[in-house]
Design a protein around this motif. Structure first.
Motif, PDB file in Angstrom:
ATOM      1  N   GLY A   1       0.647  -1.124   0.195  1.00 22.87           N
ATOM      2  CA  GLY A   1       0.204   0.028   0.082  1.00 22.87           C
ATOM      3  C   GLY A   1       0.588   1.282   0.018  1.00 22.87           C
ATOM      4  N   ALA A   2       2.109   1.307   0.138  1.00 19.23           N
ATOM      5  CA  ALA A   2       2.972   2.376   0.158  1.00 19.23           C
ATOM      6  C   ALA A   2       3.165   2.868  -1.088  1.00 19.23           C
ATOM      7  N   GLY A   3       3.459   1.982  -1.912  1.00 21.04           N
ATOM      8  CA  GLY A   3       3.577   2.516  -3.426  1.00 21.04           C
ATOM      9  C   GLY A   3       5.243   2.902  -3.402  1.00 21.04           C
ATOM     10  N   SER A   4       5.734   3.193  -4.566  1.00 21.95           N
ATOM     11  CA  SER A   4       7.060   3.490  -4.781  1.00 21.95           C
ATOM     12  C   SER A   4       7.247   4.980  -4.493  1.00 21.95           C
ATOM     13  N   ALA A   5       8.398   5.214  -4.379  1.00 24.77           N
ATOM     14  CA  ALA A   5       8.901   6.808  -4.123  1.00 24.77           C
ATOM     15  C   ALA A   5       9.876   7.346  -4.733  1.00 24.77           C
ATOM     16  N   ASP A   6       9.871   8.651  -5.452  1.00 26.57           N
ATOM     17  CA  ASP A   6      10.790   9.164  -6.260  1.00 26.57           C
ATOM     18  C   ASP A   6      11.883   9.839  -5.385  1.00 26.57           C
ATOM     19  N   ALA A   7      13.134   9.348  -5.238  1.00 28.05           N
ATOM     20  CA  ALA A   7      14.205  10.053  -4.475  1.00 28.05           C
ATOM     21  C   ALA A   7      15.127  10.934  -5.282  1.00 28.05           C
ATOM     22  N   SER A   8      15.639  11.968  -4.557  1.00 32.10           N
ATOM     23  CA  SER A   8      16.662  12.840  -5.467  1.00 32.10           C
ATOM     24  C   SER A   8      17.697  13.080  -4.541  1.00 32.10           C
TER      25      SER A   8
ATOM     26  N   ASP B   1      36.615  -1.194  12.885  1.00 34.16           N
ATOM     27  CA  ASP B   1      36.786  -0.327  11.578  1.00 34.16           C
ATOM     28  C   ASP B   1      35.411   0.198  11.040  1.00 34.16           C
ATOM     29  N   GLY B   2      34.380  -0.109  11.688  1.00 33.79           N
ATOM     30  CA  GLY B   2      33.077   0.328  11.222  1.00 33.79           C
ATOM     31  C   GLY B   2      32.055  -0.719  11.258  1.00 33.79           C
ATOM     32  N   ALA B   3      30.702  -0.327  10.937  1.00 35.86           N
ATOM     33  CA  ALA B   3      29.822  -1.239  10.951  1.00 35.86           C
ATOM     34  C   ALA B   3      29.843  -2.118   9.589  1.00 35.86           C
ATOM     35  N   ARG B   4      29.466  -3.372   9.815  1.00 31.47           N
ATOM     36  CA  ARG B   4      29.093  -3.937   8.703  1.00 31.47           C
ATOM     37  C   ARG B   4      27.473  -4.371   8.490  1.00 31.47           C
ATOM     38  N   TYR B   5      27.016  -4.191   7.374  1.00 25.31           N
ATOM     39  CA  TYR B   5      25.461  -4.589   7.159  1.00 25.31           C
ATOM     40  C   TYR B   5      25.285  -5.405   6.211  1.00 25.31           C
ATOM     41  N   HIS B   6      24.185  -6.346   6.668  1.00 26.49           N
ATOM     42  CA  HIS B   6      23.565  -7.321   6.078  1.00 26.49           C
ATOM     43  C   HIS B   6      22.268  -7.324   5.997  1.00 26.49           C
ATOM     44  N   VAL B   7      21.483  -7.262   4.631  1.00 28.59           N
ATOM     45  CA  VAL B   7      20.164  -7.309   4.425  1.00 28.59           C
ATOM     46  C   VAL B   7      19.692  -8.367   5.090  1.00 28.59           C
ATOM     47  N   VAL B   8      18.443  -8.423   5.691  1.00 29.20           N
ATOM     48  CA  VAL B   8      18.024  -9.678   6.377  1.00 29.20           C
ATOM     49  C   VAL B   8      16.542  -9.783   5.733  1.00 29.20           C
ATOM     50  N   GLY B   9      16.090  -8.879   5.209  1.00 30.07           N
ATOM     51  CA  GLY B   9      14.585  -8.882   4.657  1.00 30.07           C
ATOM     52  C   GLY B   9      14.346  -7.748   3.646  1.00 30.07           C
ATOM     53  N   ARG B  10      13.519  -8.297   2.656  1.00 37.39           N
ATOM     54  CA  ARG B  10      13.180  -7.394   1.364  1.00 37.39           C
ATOM     55  C   ARG B  10      11.756  -7.192   1.511  1.00 37.39           C
ATOM     56  N   TRP B  11      11.098  -6.207   0.923  1.00 35.48           N
ATOM     57  CA  TRP B  11       9.572  -5.811   0.754  1.00 35.48           C
ATOM     58  C   TRP B  11       9.434  -4.972  -0.220  1.00 35.48           C
ATOM     59  N   PRO B  12       8.863  -5.599  -1.489  1.00 36.61           N
ATOM     60  CA  PRO B  12       8.374  -4.673  -2.337  1.00 36.61           C
ATOM     61  C   PRO B  12       7.368  -3.650  -1.931  1.00 36.61           C
ATOM     62  N   LEU B  13       7.509  -2.437  -2.587  1.00 37.29           N
ATOM     63  CA  LEU B  13       6.453  -1.354  -2.330  1.00 37.29           C
ATOM     64  C   LEU B  13       5.576  -1.505  -3.338  1.00 37.29           C
ATOM     65  N   THR B  14       4.053  -1.678  -2.804  1.00 34.26           N
ATOM     66  CA  THR B  14       3.042  -1.835  -3.621  1.00 34.26           C
ATOM     67  C   THR B  14       2.114  -0.982  -3.505  1.00 34.26           C
ATOM     68  N   PRO B  15       1.392  -0.342  -4.371  1.00 35.81           N
ATOM     69  CA  PRO B  15       0.306   0.504  -4.363  1.00 35.81           C
ATOM     70  C   PRO B  15      -0.775  -0.221  -3.869  1.00 35.81           C
ATOM     71  N   THR B  16      -1.778   0.794  -2.995  1.00 36.79           N
ATOM     72  CA  THR B  16      -3.061   0.101  -2.670  1.00 36.79           C
ATOM     73  C   THR B  16      -3.817   0.001  -3.798  1.00 36.79           C
ATOM     74  N   VAL B  17      -4.629  -1.107  -3.979  1.00 35.82           N
ATOM     75  CA  VAL B  17      -5.161  -1.277  -5.069  1.00 35.82           C
ATOM     76  C   VAL B  17      -6.668  -1.022  -4.656  1.00 35.82           C
TER      77      VAL B  17
END
Length: 183
Positions: free
Chosen positions: A73-80, A165-181
């Motif tokens: 329901g969030a839908g995509s966002a245009d980033a700049s 030496d700094g943080a290490r990041y690991h993606v542990v989940g992904r969710w596609p942004l889909t608009p509300t229908v």
């Protein structure tokens, strides 16, 4: 002797990632070596929508459910991004990113009762490029001229492991942004 059970916890945040073209621009930046200044690396370049903090497995499961709802329901966002690097606070050198305020608000509303309470300050999207131990460490850093526009079409849940030496990041989940229908 009493034995304590260790409850596994992970340090998590919700983020989106810049496109390859912007990563290439950031890689090309001049990076002067200075005492007390640490440049971030390409695998660390992201835009945090919400820092959740350390949570146990139960809270992580709740967070995943909340992100499922937020993304649907969030839908995509245009980033700049851009046009120049600048200081954020006294010790962080960033590339500003706009266009993600609504998405960050959706994520905060969906996940606000999980983990560390959301920051009370307004969302300021950015990619962290360097961190300094003191404010004068940022003086005179190259501001560059960078820009990019892209469509953000997924949320990621990221685990952060802190190292010397700094943080290490690991993606542990992904969710596609889909608009509300609407039917």
């Amino acid at each position: 002797m009493e034995r304590r059970l260790s409850i596994p916890v992970r340090r998590l945040f919700v983020a989106v990632w810049p496109p390859a073209a912007l990563v290439d621009q950031l890689r090309a930046l001049e990076r002067p070596v200075r005492s007390g200044l640490r440049w971030t690396t390409p695998d660390q370049w992201h835009i945090t929508l919400r820092f959740v903090g350390s949570v146990d497995d139960t809270a992580e499961a709740q967070l995943r459910d909340a992100l499922t709802g937020a993304a649907a329901g969030a839908g995509s966002a245009d980033a700049s991004a851009g046009p120049r690097l600048r200081a954020l606070g006294n010790a962080v050198w960033v590339l500003p990113v706009t266009g993600l305020d609504s998405l960050a608000q959706i994520v905060q509303q969906a996940t606000g009762d999980i983990g560390r309470p959301p920051a009370r300050r307004p969302f300021r999207g950015h990619v962290t490029v360097a961190r300094a131990r003191h404010s004068r460490g940022l003086a005179g850093l190259p501001a560059g001229s960078l820009s990019a526009q892209w469509t953000v079409d997924e949320l990621t849940l990221v685990a952060s492991d802190l190292h010397r030496d700094g943080a290490r990041y690991h993606v542990v989940g992904r969710w596609p942004l889909t608009p509300t229908v609407v039917t």
